[in-house]
Design an enzyme around this catalytic site. Structure first.
Site, PDB file in Angstrom:
ATOM      1  N   ASN A   1       0.871  -1.181   0.000  1.00 34.74           N
ATOM      2  CA  ASN A   1       0.000   0.000   0.000  1.00 34.74           C
ATOM      3  C   ASN A   1       0.904   1.226   0.000  1.00 34.74           C
ATOM      4  O   ASN A   1       1.454   1.588   1.036  1.00 34.74           O
ATOM      5  CB  ASN A   1      -0.896  -0.039   1.253  1.00 34.74           C
ATOM      6  CG  ASN A   1      -1.726   1.218   1.420  1.00 34.74           C
ATOM      7  OD1 ASN A   1      -1.813   2.031   0.500  1.00 34.74           O
ATOM      8  ND2 ASN A   1      -2.329   1.382   2.582  1.00 34.74           N
TER       9      ASN A   1
ATOM     10  N   LYS B   1       0.152   4.247  -0.411  1.00 35.96           N
ATOM     11  CA  LYS B   1      -0.491   5.456   0.120  1.00 35.96           C
ATOM     12  C   LYS B   1      -0.240   6.643  -0.823  1.00 35.96           C
ATOM     13  O   LYS B   1      -0.156   6.434  -2.035  1.00 35.96           O
ATOM     14  CB  LYS B   1      -0.017   5.720   1.559  1.00 35.96           C
ATOM     15  CG  LYS B   1      -0.191   4.472   2.435  1.00 35.96           C
ATOM     16  CD  LYS B   1      -0.030   4.730   3.903  1.00 35.96           C
ATOM     17  CE  LYS B   1      -0.230   3.420   4.660  1.00 35.96           C
ATOM     18  NZ  LYS B   1      -0.209   3.599   6.123  1.00 35.96           N
TER      19      LYS B   1
ATOM     20  N   HIS C   1      -9.742   1.344   4.589  1.00 38.20           N
ATOM     21  CA  HIS C   1      -8.491   1.588   5.313  1.00 38.20           C
ATOM     22  C   HIS C   1      -8.739   2.648   6.396  1.00 38.20           C
ATOM     23  O   HIS C   1      -9.495   3.603   6.189  1.00 38.20           O
ATOM     24  CB  HIS C   1      -7.403   2.058   4.342  1.00 38.20           C
ATOM     25  CG  HIS C   1      -6.041   2.065   4.973  1.00 38.20           C
ATOM     26  ND1 HIS C   1      -5.657   3.066   5.845  1.00 38.20           N
ATOM     27  CD2 HIS C   1      -5.010   1.198   4.896  1.00 38.20           C
ATOM     28  CE1 HIS C   1      -4.429   2.804   6.268  1.00 38.20           C
ATOM     29  NE2 HIS C   1      -4.015   1.685   5.714  1.00 38.20           N
TER      30      HIS C   1
ATOM     31  N   GLU D   1      -7.097   5.081   7.372  1.00 36.95           N
ATOM     32  CA  GLU D   1      -6.805   6.470   6.980  1.00 36.95           C
ATOM     33  C   GLU D   1      -7.964   7.060   6.181  1.00 36.95           C
ATOM     34  O   GLU D   1      -8.241   8.257   6.268  1.00 36.95           O
ATOM     35  CB  GLU D   1      -5.474   6.530   6.215  1.00 36.95           C
ATOM     36  CG  GLU D   1      -4.308   6.310   7.174  1.00 36.95           C
ATOM     37  CD  GLU D   1      -3.055   5.719   6.547  1.00 36.95           C
ATOM     38  OE1 GLU D   1      -2.942   5.670   5.308  1.00 36.95           O
ATOM     39  OE2 GLU D   1      -2.186   5.280   7.318  1.00 36.95           O
TER      40      GLU D   1
ATOM     41  N   GLU E   1      -5.828  -4.524  10.706  1.00 36.60           N
ATOM     42  CA  GLU E   1      -4.816  -3.493  10.919  1.00 36.60           C
ATOM     43  C   GLU E   1      -5.161  -2.683  12.165  1.00 36.60           C
ATOM     44  O   GLU E   1      -5.966  -1.737  12.080  1.00 36.60           O
ATOM     45  CB  GLU E   1      -4.773  -2.542   9.721  1.00 36.60           C
ATOM     46  CG  GLU E   1      -4.348  -3.190   8.419  1.00 36.60           C
ATOM     47  CD  GLU E   1      -3.788  -2.160   7.452  1.00 36.60           C
ATOM     48  OE1 GLU E   1      -2.687  -2.384   6.956  1.00 36.60           O
ATOM     49  OE2 GLU E   1      -4.435  -1.121   7.226  1.00 36.60           O
TER      50      GLU E   1
ATOM     51  N   GLY F   1       2.164   2.509  10.808  1.00 32.66           N
ATOM     52  CA  GLY F   1       3.159   3.565  10.637  1.00 32.66           C
ATOM     53  C   GLY F   1       3.849   4.010  11.912  1.00 32.66           C
ATOM     54  O   GLY F   1       4.501   5.047  11.936  1.00 32.66           O
TER      55      GLY F   1
ATOM     56  N   SER G   1       2.927  -1.773  10.688  1.00 32.80           N
ATOM     57  CA  SER G   1       4.370  -1.837  10.934  1.00 32.80           C
ATOM     58  C   SER G   1       4.977  -3.200  10.617  1.00 32.80           C
ATOM     59  O   SER G   1       5.881  -3.668  11.312  1.00 32.80           O
ATOM     60  CB  SER G   1       4.684  -1.415  12.375  1.00 32.80           C
ATOM     61  OG  SER G   1       4.302  -0.059  12.585  1.00 32.80           O
TER      62      SER G   1
HETATM   63  P1  PGA Z   1       2.558   0.452   7.736  1.00 33.25           P
HETATM   64  O1  PGA Z   1       1.124   0.695   7.012  1.00 33.25           O
HETATM   65  O2  PGA Z   1       3.074  -0.873   7.211  1.00 33.25           O
HETATM   66  O3  PGA Z   1       3.391   1.606   7.292  1.00 33.25           O
HETATM   67  O4  PGA Z   1       2.301   0.410   9.197  1.00 33.25           O
HETATM   68  C1  PGA Z   1       0.213  -0.361   6.838  1.00 33.25           C
HETATM   69  C2  PGA Z   1      -1.048   0.141   6.213  1.00 33.25           C
HETATM   70  O5  PGA Z   1      -1.503   1.242   6.551  1.00 33.25           O
HETATM   71  O6  PGA Z   1      -1.659  -0.539   5.361  1.00 33.25           O
END
Ligand code: PGA
Length: 248
Positions: A8, A10, A95, A97, A167, A173, A207
């Site tokens: 992903n 982003k 997601h 976000e 998640e 992140g 992460s």
């Molecule tokens: P990350 O993001 O691996 O940077 O924690 C995962 C995601 O948001 O899908």
């Protein structure tokens, strides 16, 4: 079940940068038979560039969200047929976000999930609890409510055409990945919450790194990863794919 690794990206990578990254990943994974499904989900503007860069490889194209309608007066939105035309096969939906910054709510995510399945796109449905929800002891309640809402009205037989990503929001992140045993437990709870999810691939996200991915893959409920940060580096991402393919 086939393992799946999803990158992903982003809101990272212009078209030109995305081509370089996609070619780097393709090169790092070249000349090997693939047993895992590897999905790259760049921003919409880079889909065409990535499509060209991965042409002739085993890599598969994904999108990070979409609208549920085929077309219409929805300024700024992208429809399922638009994604299909670009060769997209997977779409991340719900997601955290999108929920947090774009106001996406469960009912809307459900419309998107049904639209994806109706168009033959594989929805990667993301659910997860916030830190406050975990602290309040309502993690299971929260994720099962999200998953039931996302799949409302979807036939049990269609659930095998979807992917679920667990998640925990606090793990995204932050470098604070969820304890693998606890992630497995929550994924098991989600899997048991709707009849038909038994043969649906589940991904852990939050992460994920080459240092911790194997400990998720070792768990019964985990078939892969939804990866943010570590998917933006071709060497790290290739390592994750190699880990997913080990022991399968
Ligand atoms: P990350 O993001 O691996 O940077 O924690 C995962 C995601 O948001 O899908």
């Amino acid at each position: 079940m086939t393992r799946i690794v999803v990158g992903n990206w982003k809101m990272h990578e212009t078209s030109a940068q995305a081509s370089v990254l996609a070619r780097g990943i393709a090169a790092a994974l070249a000349d090997e038979p693939r047993s895992a499904t590897v999905v790259l989900a760049p921003p919409f503007t880079a889909l065409e560039a990535v499509r060209k860069s991965i042409h002739g490889t085993h890599l598969v194209l994904g999108a990070q969200t979409m609208h549920w309608a085929d077309e219409g007066a929805f300024t700024g939105e992208i429809s399922p047929p638009m994604l299909l035309e670009l060769g997209v096969r997977y779409v991340i939906l719900g997601h955290s976000e999108r929920r947090r910054y774009c106001g996406e709510v469960d009912a809307e995510i459900n419309r998107k999930v049904r639209a994806a399945l109706g168009h033959g796109l594989v929805p990667i449905v993301a659910v997860g609890e916030s830190e406050q929800e975990r602290d309040a002891g309502i993690t299971d309640e929260r994720v099962t409510a999200q998953i039931r809402a996302a799949f409302e009205g979807v036939a049990a037989t269609d659930l095998r055409n979807a992917v679920v990503a667990y998640e925990p929001v606090w793990a995204i992140g932050t470098g604070r990945n969820c304890d693998p045993q606890e992630a497995d437990r929550v994924m098991g709870t989600i899997r048991a919450s709707i009849p038909g999810l038994e043969s649906t691939p589940f991904l852990y996200g939050g992460s994920v790194s080459p240092a911790n991915f194997a400990s998720y893959l070792a768990r019964a409920n985990c078939q892969g990863g939804l990866v943010g940060g570590a998917s933006l580096d071709s060497a790290s991402f290739a390592q994750l794919v190699h880990l997913a393919e080990r022991g399968t």
